[in-house]
Write a protein that holds these residues in place. Structure first.
Motif, PDB file in Angstrom:
ATOM      1  N   PRO A 188       5.730 -33.768  42.605  1.00  0.00           N
ATOM      2  CA  PRO A 188       5.775 -32.574  41.756  1.00  0.00           C
ATOM      3  C   PRO A 188       6.021 -31.312  42.575  1.00  0.00           C
ATOM      4  O   PRO A 188       5.576 -31.193  43.722  1.00  0.00           O
ATOM      5  N   GLY A 189       6.717 -30.370  41.951  1.00  0.00           N
ATOM      6  CA  GLY A 189       6.764 -29.012  42.477  1.00  0.00           C
ATOM      7  C   GLY A 189       5.511 -28.274  42.037  1.00  0.00           C
ATOM      8  O   GLY A 189       4.465 -28.896  41.803  1.00  0.00           O
ATOM      9  N   LEU A 190       5.590 -26.967  41.910  1.00  0.00           N
ATOM     10  CA  LEU A 190       4.398 -26.186  41.528  1.00  0.00           C
ATOM     11  C   LEU A 190       4.039 -26.444  40.072  1.00  0.00           C
ATOM     12  O   LEU A 190       4.860 -26.221  39.175  1.00  0.00           O
ATOM     13  N   VAL A 191       2.812 -26.892  39.845  1.00  0.00           N
ATOM     14  CA  VAL A 191       2.331 -27.222  38.500  1.00  0.00           C
ATOM     15  C   VAL A 191       1.143 -26.318  38.192  1.00  0.00           C
ATOM     16  O   VAL A 191       0.322 -26.036  39.077  1.00  0.00           O
ATOM     17  N   GLU A 192       1.038 -25.887  36.954  1.00  0.00           N
ATOM     18  CA  GLU A 192      -0.061 -24.988  36.580  1.00  0.00           C
ATOM     19  C   GLU A 192      -1.341 -25.794  36.386  1.00  0.00           C
ATOM     20  O   GLU A 192      -1.553 -26.412  35.342  1.00  0.00           O
ATOM     21  N   THR A 193      -2.189 -25.845  37.428  1.00  0.00           N
ATOM     22  CA  THR A 193      -3.457 -26.588  37.365  1.00  0.00           C
ATOM     23  C   THR A 193      -4.523 -25.820  38.139  1.00  0.00           C
ATOM     24  O   THR A 193      -4.228 -24.832  38.826  1.00  0.00           O
ATOM     25  N   ALA A 194      -5.752 -26.367  38.090  1.00  0.00           N
ATOM     26  CA  ALA A 194      -6.862 -25.760  38.837  1.00  0.00           C
ATOM     27  C   ALA A 194      -6.546 -25.724  40.331  1.00  0.00           C
ATOM     28  O   ALA A 194      -6.908 -24.781  41.042  1.00  0.00           O
ATOM     29  N   LEU A 195      -5.843 -26.777  40.805  1.00  0.00           N
ATOM     30  CA  LEU A 195      -5.536 -26.868  42.246  1.00  0.00           C
ATOM     31  C   LEU A 195      -4.653 -25.708  42.686  1.00  0.00           C
ATOM     32  O   LEU A 195      -4.914 -25.054  43.692  1.00  0.00           O
ATOM     33  N   THR A 196      -3.590 -25.426  41.922  1.00  0.00           N
ATOM     34  CA  THR A 196      -2.689 -24.337  42.344  1.00  0.00           C
ATOM     35  C   THR A 196      -3.354 -22.975  42.131  1.00  0.00           C
ATOM     36  O   THR A 196      -3.116 -22.049  42.906  1.00  0.00           O
ATOM     37  N   ARG A 197      -4.200 -22.874  41.100  1.00  0.00           N
ATOM     38  CA  ARG A 197      -4.904 -21.590  40.903  1.00  0.00           C
ATOM     39  C   ARG A 197      -5.835 -21.343  42.087  1.00  0.00           C
ATOM     40  O   ARG A 197      -5.930 -20.229  42.606  1.00  0.00           O
ATOM     41  N   ALA A 198      -6.525 -22.427  42.563  1.00  0.00           N
ATOM     42  CA  ALA A 198      -7.425 -22.276  43.721  1.00  0.00           C
ATOM     43  C   ALA A 198      -6.635 -21.962  44.984  1.00  0.00           C
ATOM     44  O   ALA A 198      -7.057 -21.164  45.821  1.00  0.00           O
ATOM     45  N   ARG A 199      -5.464 -22.578  45.126  1.00  0.00           N
ATOM     46  CA  ARG A 199      -4.683 -22.432  46.366  1.00  0.00           C
ATOM     47  C   ARG A 199      -4.004 -21.075  46.438  1.00  0.00           C
ATOM     48  O   ARG A 199      -3.979 -20.438  47.477  1.00  0.00           O
ATOM     49  N   PHE A 200      -3.433 -20.613  45.307  1.00  0.00           N
ATOM     50  CA  PHE A 200      -2.577 -19.426  45.376  1.00  0.00           C
ATOM     51  C   PHE A 200      -3.133 -18.202  44.648  1.00  0.00           C
ATOM     52  O   PHE A 200      -2.606 -17.103  44.817  1.00  0.00           O
ATOM     53  N   GLY A 201      -4.178 -18.377  43.837  1.00  0.00           N
ATOM     54  CA  GLY A 201      -4.828 -17.239  43.175  1.00  0.00           C
ATOM     55  C   GLY A 201      -3.840 -16.344  42.450  1.00  0.00           C
ATOM     56  O   GLY A 201      -2.969 -16.808  41.721  1.00  0.00           O
ATOM     57  N   ASP A 202      -3.960 -15.032  42.703  1.00  0.00           N
ATOM     58  CA  ASP A 202      -3.133 -14.043  42.001  1.00  0.00           C
ATOM     59  C   ASP A 202      -1.649 -14.131  42.354  1.00  0.00           C
ATOM     60  O   ASP A 202      -0.806 -13.583  41.659  1.00  0.00           O
ATOM     61  N   GLU A 203      -1.351 -14.794  43.471  1.00  0.00           N
ATOM     62  CA  GLU A 203       0.059 -14.922  43.902  1.00  0.00           C
ATOM     63  C   GLU A 203       0.835 -15.952  43.083  1.00  0.00           C
ATOM     64  O   GLU A 203       2.055 -16.069  43.229  1.00  0.00           O
ATOM     65  N   LEU A 204       0.140 -16.710  42.225  1.00  0.00           N
ATOM     66  CA  LEU A 204       0.759 -17.897  41.623  1.00  0.00           C
ATOM     67  C   LEU A 204       1.982 -17.565  40.781  1.00  0.00           C
ATOM     68  O   LEU A 204       3.030 -18.201  40.921  1.00  0.00           O
ATOM     69  N   SER A 205       1.883 -16.542  39.913  1.00  0.00           N
ATOM     70  CA  SER A 205       3.054 -16.290  39.052  1.00  0.00           C
ATOM     71  C   SER A 205       4.233 -15.754  39.849  1.00  0.00           C
ATOM     72  O   SER A 205       5.388 -16.094  39.558  1.00  0.00           O
TER      73      SER A 205
END
Ligand SMILES: NC(=O)c1ccc[n+]([C@@H]2O[C@H](COP(=O)([O-])OP(=O)(O)OC[C@H]3O[C@@H](n4cnc5c(N)ncnc54)[C@H](O)[C@@H]3O)[C@@H](O)[C@H]2O)c1
Length: 252
Positions: A188-205
C-alpha cells in the motif's frame, strides 16, 4: 454483494484497526468466516461485533502478539479449533517507524519495528503453513508497503522490514506453490489509518497531496479489495507478486 468466498475461513492479523479491520469486513461481505486477531482486544472485539451485525457472517476474536511465536501458534490453533480450518490469511499487523531520520534511529525503534513488521510475519507464515500444508491448499497475503519497493526518506528501518516481507513472500511463494499454497504481498501507499496519523500527524494531508498521482490518501477499503482478490480464485495464477496499491506512487 458477491458471496464468492462463502464457506471459507479467513484469518486477519491487525484486524482491530485500519487496513486489517477493513479487510476483515471485506472478507465477511464476500461470505467468509473471519478470525480477527490483534493485540488490541477492545478494537478486535468491535470488528467482530461489526461483522456479526452488518455482514451476515461468522467472526471470532483472538488476542495475539505476533512478536511471540507461541502466541501466534495459539492463534492458529484457536482459529482451527473454532472454525475447522484456515483457507486464507492476511499477515498485516504492523507498527510505524518512530525515527525522524535513520542516523538518530534507536535500537529500541529497530527492535520494535523488526519484531512486529518482519519477524511477526515470519511467525505467522510458519504457523499458517503448518496448517495449510496438511490441508494441501491455502492463500496467504503479507502486508508490505510502498516502503518495501522503494527507498523512502525517514522510513529506513520500516523500509528494511517491509523489503524483508517481500523477500519472505517471494521465497515462500516459490517453495510452496506446487503444494497448493499461493503466497503474495500487497504494497500500500499512504492509507488513512491510525498508523499514518501517528506517524505523520498534522503533515498527513500535505503529504497526501504529493504522495501519488491521484493526490490523495487511500481508504483502507481500497487495500482490502486487493487482498480479497489475491486470496480468491480470481487470482488463481498470481504467485509471488508484491502488488503496489498506491495510487501510482511507485510508477513514477
Ligand atoms: N497506513 C498506511 O499508509 C500503510 C501503508 C503501507 C503499509 N501499511 C501497513 O499496513 C499494516 C496495517 O497498518 P494500518 O495503517 O492499518 O495501522 P493500524 O495502526 O490502524 O493497525 C495496525 C494494527 O496492528 C496491531 N498490532 C500492532 N502490533 C501488534 C502485535 N505485536 N501483535 C498483534 N497486533 C499488533 C494494532 O493493534 C493495530 O490494530 C501495517 O503492517 C503497516 O505497516 C500501512
Amino acid at each position: 454483494m458477491d458471496r464468492k468466498l462463502g464457506g471459507k475461513v479467513a484469518l486477519v492479523t491487525g484486524g482491530a484497526s485500519g487496513i486489517g479491520r477493513a479487510t476483515a469486513i471485506a472478507f465477511a461481505h464476500t461470505g467468509a468466516a473471519v478470525v480477527v486477531a490483534d493485540a488490541d482486544a477492545a478494537g478486535g472485539r468491535e470488528t467482530v461485533e461489526f461483522i456479526e451485525t452488518h455482514c451476515d457472517a461468522r467472526a471470532m476474536f483472538v488476542q495475539v502478539d505476533v512478536t511471540d511465536a507461541d502466541s501466534v501458534k495459539t492463534m492458529v490453533r484457536s482459529a482451527v479449533d473454532s472454525f475447522g480450518r484456515i483457507d486464507m490469511a492476511f499477515n498485516n499487523a504492523g507498527v510505524p517507524d518512530r525515527a525522524a531520520s535513520l542516523h538518530v534511529s534507536t535500537q529500541e525503534n529497530w527492535d520494535r519495528v523488526m519484531s512486529v513488521n518482519l519477524e511477526g510475519v515470519w511467525h505467522c507464515m510458519k504457523a499458517e503453513l503448518d496448517h495449510m500444508l496438511v490441508a494441501g491448499k491455502g492463500a496467504i497475503v503479507n502486508n508490505s508497503s510502498r516502503s518495501g519497493l522503494v527507498g523512502v526518506p525517514s522510513d529506513g528501518v520500516y523500509g528494511a522490514a517491509k523489503h524483508g516481507v517481500i523477500g519472505l513472500t517471494k521465497a515462500a511463494a516459490i517453495e510452496f506453490a506446487a503444494r497448493g499454497i499461493r503466497i503474495n504481498a500487497v504494497c500500500p501507499g499512504l492509507v488513512e489509518t491510525a498508523l499514518t496519523r501517528a506517524r505523520f500527524g498534522d503533515e498527513l494531508s500535505a503529504r497526501a497531496a504529493t504522495a501519488n498521482p491521484l493526490g490523495r490518501l487511500a481508504q483502507p477499503e481500497e487495500i482490502a479489495n486487493a487482498v480479497v482478490w489475491l486470496c480468491s480464485d480470481a487470482a488463481s495464477f498470481v504467485v509471488g507478486v508484491a502488488l503496489p496499491v498506491d495510487g501510482g506512487a511507485t510508477a513514477r
